[in-house]
Design an enzyme around this catalytic site. Sequence first.
Site, short mmCIF file in Angstrom:
data_model
loop_
_atom_site.label_atom_id
_atom_site.label_comp_id
_atom_site.label_asym_id
_atom_site.label_seq_id
_atom_site.Cartn_x
_atom_site.Cartn_y
_atom_site.Cartn_z
N LYS A 5 27.88 -51.02 -33.61
CA LYS A 5 28.04 -49.93 -34.57
C LYS A 5 26.73 -49.14 -34.68
CE LYS A 5 32.26 -50.17 -36.43
NZ LYS A 5 33.15 -49.00 -36.58
N THR A 6 26.83 -47.95 -35.26
CA THR A 6 25.72 -47.00 -35.25
C THR A 6 24.52 -47.46 -36.06
OG1 THR A 6 27.17 -45.13 -34.82
CG2 THR A 6 25.06 -44.65 -35.88
N PHE A 7 24.71 -47.77 -37.34
CA PHE A 7 23.58 -48.15 -38.18
C PHE A 7 22.88 -49.38 -37.61
CE2 PHE A 7 24.33 -46.09 -42.57
CZ PHE A 7 24.94 -44.98 -42.00
#
Length: 423
Positions: free
Chosen positions: A73-75
């Site tokens: 995921k991005t974060f």
Amino acid sequence: MRLAAFATLAATALLAACSHVPSQAPQDDPIVLMIGLDGLRYDAIDRWDAPNLQALAERGTRPERMIPVMPSKTFVNFYSIATGLYPEHHGMISNSPWDAAAERHFNNAEGSPQDPFWWQGEPVWITAERQGLRSHIMFWLGSESPVDGDMASVWHPYEHNKPYDERVDEVLAWFDAPAGEQPRFAAVYFDHVDTVTHRAGPFTPEEGQAVAEVDRLVGEIVDGLEERGLLDRTNIIIVSDHGMSAVSTERVIRIDELADLDGILFEEGMGSYGMGLEPFLMGYGSEEDVNRVYQALQGADPRIMAYRRQDYPDHWHFDHPDRGPDLFILAQPDWLITTSSTDLSNPYHASLHGMHGYDNRAESMGATFIGAGPVFPQGTRPTAFENVNVYGIIACALDLEPAQTDGDPAEIARITGGNCPAE
């Protein structure tokens, strides 16, 4: 030898870019500029026309892919890139983690991006600042939060709708300042490919158009550095956070039809809109409830796997002591998890054709890394490597004493062709 382990969608508009006292630097000292291209699959620039990114790869290095941390995921990944730490050590184990010990949920609207509670470890911009080098950061995950009171010389609250060309203009303007006010480390983030491919999916003309757009932006940055006479001493690092897998509402598993979920709190269902379409679920509950759901899911559907906290695969590294889930339910790539109450005819759900968050070793989750500049060998294509090594590459390029990370000095040496020798 392994070293010792140790976009946002809304942000406040009350804070402007913040500045520290500038330091003087010789005109020939190396610069690092890191460009984050959210969602750029490892193979995207092979499938679509991307002349500027290809040119950087030809004069530098482009490993076959970069392996994200788990979950993809991005974060989670942009912060692992910044700190060199696995999620189990930096605490950002999802895009909106739940801290069971503090009973707190990461919330963009409530200021979590600025709250040091959520962001552990030492990002590379803090390492640079503490050793006298200016850092200018635009929209990198974690850059809005101080680390023991320290921040980058220039930083910005996230503005999702800030035009991309304005981002480019501002980055180049950083290098128009007097020499002592220019950054030695700079970073900028672009969401475009991820935003487009979530809706259109990978391997679509829309993905190609998005790749062409970020390639244009990268080209403008490179041209701007060359016009300013800075290109030869700048190490340009292109990174993405993860790849993308094609999904459809025809490939959905309704998890509550397979097990009674009573007693389990799922972080993915805590937001304002409830449970959506997810690649995984992070569950928190008593040992009794976790074991009951875990047993019910064993063999219930071949497209999902359930893991208790003590059973995570070794390569995941997201078992943070306060935030790691008690139960983790993971779909195979191309499949989604939801509950029977989710309306799949909702236009938002129906238009979802790309997803990430699957096992970080899955090929479709492979991310992009391109490095061009003094620290990188020319025209090399090393095998895959983990993104926790990017911090060490940056530290080496700037001659910084690194913080403790989960990176591997041998891997850093390999990617840089021996320019950053393992000691």
